[in-house]
Design a protein around this motif. Structure first.
Motif, mmCIF file in Angstrom:
data_model
loop_
_atom_site.group_PDB
_atom_site.id
_atom_site.type_symbol
_atom_site.label_atom_id
_atom_site.label_comp_id
_atom_site.label_asym_id
_atom_site.label_seq_id
_atom_site.Cartn_x
_atom_site.Cartn_y
_atom_site.Cartn_z
ATOM 1 N N LEU A 23 0.795 -1.220 -0.007
ATOM 2 C CA LEU A 23 0.072 0.040 0.168
ATOM 3 C C LEU A 23 0.915 1.269 0.062
ATOM 4 O O LEU A 23 0.607 2.385 -0.824
ATOM 5 N N LEU A 24 2.027 1.227 0.810
ATOM 6 C CA LEU A 24 2.847 2.535 0.727
ATOM 7 C C LEU A 24 3.419 2.533 -0.401
ATOM 8 O O LEU A 24 3.707 3.694 -1.003
ATOM 9 N N TYR A 25 3.974 1.574 -1.091
ATOM 10 C CA TYR A 25 4.585 1.830 -2.547
ATOM 11 C C TYR A 25 3.631 2.329 -3.366
ATOM 12 O O TYR A 25 3.867 3.393 -4.345
ATOM 13 N N VAL A 26 2.484 1.802 -3.581
ATOM 14 C CA VAL A 26 1.192 2.388 -4.614
ATOM 15 C C VAL A 26 1.276 3.774 -4.318
ATOM 16 O O VAL A 26 1.108 4.894 -4.991
ATOM 17 N N ALA A 27 0.768 4.172 -2.723
ATOM 18 C CA ALA A 27 0.679 5.486 -2.310
ATOM 19 C C ALA A 27 1.657 6.432 -2.951
ATOM 20 O O ALA A 27 1.403 7.439 -3.338
ATOM 21 N N PHE A 28 3.038 5.987 -2.544
ATOM 22 C CA PHE A 28 4.135 6.543 -2.841
ATOM 23 C C PHE A 28 4.189 7.205 -4.276
ATOM 24 O O PHE A 28 4.438 8.196 -4.711
ATOM 25 N N LEU A 29 4.207 5.963 -5.249
ATOM 26 C CA LEU A 29 4.150 6.275 -6.629
ATOM 27 C C LEU A 29 2.971 7.076 -7.040
ATOM 28 O O LEU A 29 3.352 7.885 -8.111
ATOM 29 N N LEU A 30 1.908 6.860 -6.630
ATOM 30 C CA LEU A 30 0.824 7.726 -7.048
ATOM 31 C C LEU A 30 1.008 9.258 -6.425
ATOM 32 O O LEU A 30 0.756 10.102 -7.324
ATOM 33 N N LEU A 31 1.298 9.482 -5.590
ATOM 34 C CA LEU A 31 1.499 10.819 -5.117
ATOM 35 C C LEU A 31 2.566 11.511 -5.854
ATOM 36 O O LEU A 31 2.632 12.570 -6.191
ATOM 37 N N LEU A 32 3.803 10.646 -6.105
ATOM 38 C CA LEU A 32 4.896 11.159 -6.785
ATOM 39 C C LEU A 32 4.583 11.505 -8.171
ATOM 40 O O LEU A 32 4.750 12.579 -8.888
ATOM 41 N N GLY A 33 3.707 10.656 -8.786
ATOM 42 C CA GLY A 33 3.115 10.779 -10.103
ATOM 43 C C GLY A 33 2.192 12.068 -10.282
ATOM 44 O O GLY A 33 2.051 12.845 -11.164
ATOM 45 N N SER A 34 1.485 12.150 -9.216
ATOM 46 C CA SER A 34 0.331 13.373 -8.882
ATOM 47 C C SER A 34 1.389 14.515 -8.922
ATOM 48 O O SER A 34 0.711 15.518 -9.581
ATOM 49 N N ALA A 54 14.083 14.400 -13.815
ATOM 50 C CA ALA A 54 15.210 13.342 -13.412
ATOM 51 C C ALA A 54 15.167 12.913 -12.109
ATOM 52 O O ALA A 54 15.214 11.903 -11.622
ATOM 53 N N LEU A 55 14.741 14.271 -11.200
ATOM 54 C CA LEU A 55 14.699 13.860 -9.483
ATOM 55 C C LEU A 55 13.615 12.936 -9.266
ATOM 56 O O LEU A 55 13.847 12.086 -8.395
ATOM 57 N N SER A 56 12.580 13.155 -10.094
ATOM 58 C CA SER A 56 11.358 12.315 -9.687
ATOM 59 C C SER A 56 11.554 10.915 -10.212
ATOM 60 O O SER A 56 11.222 9.789 -9.491
ATOM 61 N N ALA A 57 12.405 10.625 -11.212
ATOM 62 C CA ALA A 57 12.478 9.270 -11.808
ATOM 63 C C ALA A 57 13.516 8.520 -10.873
ATOM 64 O O ALA A 57 13.516 7.415 -10.669
ATOM 65 N N THR A 58 14.427 9.395 -10.309
ATOM 66 C CA THR A 58 15.519 9.030 -9.400
ATOM 67 C C THR A 58 14.911 8.631 -8.321
ATOM 68 O O THR A 58 15.376 7.494 -7.712
ATOM 69 N N LEU A 59 13.893 9.197 -7.688
ATOM 70 C CA LEU A 59 13.256 8.817 -6.405
ATOM 71 C C LEU A 59 12.293 7.832 -6.419
ATOM 72 O O LEU A 59 12.573 6.802 -5.778
ATOM 73 N N ALA A 60 11.868 7.586 -7.666
ATOM 74 C CA ALA A 60 10.987 6.441 -7.969
ATOM 75 C C ALA A 60 11.795 5.090 -7.915
ATOM 76 O O ALA A 60 11.516 4.022 -7.593
ATOM 77 N N VAL A 61 12.895 5.099 -8.745
ATOM 78 C CA VAL A 61 13.861 3.972 -8.732
ATOM 79 C C VAL A 61 14.285 3.687 -7.407
ATOM 80 O O VAL A 61 14.294 2.417 -6.896
ATOM 81 N N LEU A 62 14.698 4.769 -6.593
ATOM 82 C CA LEU A 62 15.301 4.359 -5.375
ATOM 83 C C LEU A 62 14.274 3.827 -4.439
ATOM 84 O O LEU A 62 14.469 2.723 -3.667
ATOM 85 N N TYR A 63 12.992 4.325 -4.676
ATOM 86 C CA TYR A 63 11.952 3.753 -3.623
ATOM 87 C C TYR A 63 11.457 2.190 -4.218
ATOM 88 O O TYR A 63 11.256 1.530 -3.191
#
Length: 422
Positions: A23-34, A54-63
């Motif tokens: 749930l946290l993964y999905v929530a984080f990626l949704l918040l990041l994408g939003s 670039a920073l968003s993509a980096t954060l998504a990969v790290l997460y």
């Protein structure tokens, strides 16, 4: 709450919060994408857009790679957490709307760090989010100033409560496992004791009694070897027959089978008759009487127990009573079967013996067993009557002993049986 240096919820993340992590993964990626979508819609064409993307993509990969680091806190995991927080803070500084991604980060910090460090990290993330929003608003906004700390407090409270519930559940599970292990150990001990008791009774009623008979016969043969060779040879042949019977008993005993006298389809009646003939000697005459017929075939367990009771009783009569005549009487009644063992020995006074386990009554015929002068140390005997009592009790029966000094003894074992109409 903390084990091996981990955060609030290290054990929780290891054992029961898989659904929460997803749930946290999905929530984080949704918040990041939003947040990224909102930024691109409002700031299309700005020079900051490539950096934010670039920073968003980096954060998504790290997460996303966080599960590869393993559940336990390590130096590599601490470095990863620092990189995630650093990339997020850079994003928040460029675009304050990314501050909503802080909530999942709270849980990461709580799972990874010790409580003081986790609280400090949450405070830092909250302060960064508030500062970025105030800088964007350009004025003191009460909602912006109070909302992030309130959300952080709620997130910490929820996580701590979940962690406490998880720990209570683990404690209950540990208690259950420990209780099951203790019960298993108790059952093993009880099983060991029961098996020891069974072995003791079997050895006493078969091998020990047979060896005792052989010893007496061979001693008798030795005494008359020169004066009466024929009688000596008779004693030796009888001892040989007893040894042969004991060997058969030992083999069946090893394989946990029925007594040898009950083998080959012989019933209890025939087994008792054979026992009486085998126990008859120049010193003791044993008679066997069968009264009535069984309404239904006796279970093998009952037949084996009654035969063992008869063996133990006659052995003690032979060794300790001084009797010249003994009688086995098997009586079939409607609801029970009764085995009586009577002898004309010297008897004893049951009232004069200790109530717990009369030393003078510890034999099948009721005579003194293990007393001084029997040729064995005190305590070397005493298995006969306890074994008979145990066998009778295990079958739900009753054991009665009647005896008077100089008038012999009668032992009666009554075992209930199920009527034919039951």
């Amino acid at each position: 709450m903390v084990r091996n240096g981990g955060g609030y919820g290290e054990d929780t993340s290891e054992q029961g919060d898989g659904w929460l992590r997803i749930l946290l993964y999905v929530a984080f990626l949704l918040l990041l994408g939003s947040a990224l979508t909102r930024f691109l819609i409002r700031h299309t064409g700005e020079n900051l857009a490539p950096w934010v993307i670039a920073l968003s993509a980096t954060l998504a990969v790290l997460y996303v790679v966080e599960p590869l680091l393993g559940p336990s806190p390590t130096k590599r995991r601490y470095v990863w957490l620092g990189a995630v927080v650093a990339v997020w803070m850079a994003l928040v500084w460029l675009a304050p709307s990314f501050g909503w991604c802080a909530v999942p980060l709270f849980f990461i910090g709580l799972r990874t760090l010790r409580p003081p460090a986790a609280i400090a990290l949450i405070a830092l993330i909250t302060a960064a989010s508030v500062t970025a929003h105030l800088r964007l608003a350009g004025r003191l906004d009460v909602d912006v100033f109070l909302a992030p700390p309130a959300i952080a407090a709620i997130a910490v409270a929820v996580f701590v409560q979940m962690d406490r519930q998880a720990r209570r559940q683990r404690e209950l599970i540990d208690d259950l496992i420990r209780t099951r292990r203790e019960l298993a150990a108790i059952e093993r001990r009880e099983g060991t004791l029961a098996e020891r008791q069974r072995l003791s009774m079997e050895i006493h009623d078969t091998l020990a009694q047979g060896l005792s008979s052989q010893q007496m016969l061979l001693q008798a043969a030795d005494r008359v070897w020169d004066t009466d060779p024929a009688t000596a040879r008779t004693h030796v042949r009888t001892a040989t027959a007893i040894a042969e019977h004991n060997l058969a008993e030992a083999r069946r005993f090893v394989h946990d089978l029925a007594p040898a006298d009950l083998a080959d389809g012989n019933g209890l009646d025939q087994a008792l008759l054979k026992l009486a003939r085998r126990e008859t000697s120049h010193r003791l005459t044993v008679h066997c009487h069968i009264d009535g017929t069984p309404i239904a075939p006796l279970p093998e367990r009952v037949q084996s127990a009654l035969l063992r009771i008869a063996q133990g009783a006659l052995a003690n009569v032979r060794e300790h009573s001084g009797a010249t005549t003994a009688a086995l009487t098997l009586t079939y009644l409607d609801d029970q079967v009764v085995l009586d063992v009577a002898d004309d020995g010297h008897g004893f006074d049951p009232a004069a013996e200790p109530a717990a386990e009369p030393a003078a009554a510890r034999d099948g015929g009721g005579e003194r067993e293990g007393r001084a002068g029997d040729g064995e140390p005190a305590g070397s005997r005493g298995h006969g009557l306890p074994a008979i009592r145990t066998r009778t009790r295990q079958l739900g029966g009753t054991l009665t002993i009647e005896s008077l000094p100089g008038e012999g003894t009668v032992l009666s074992a009554a075992i209930p049986v199920r009527p034919a109409t039951a």
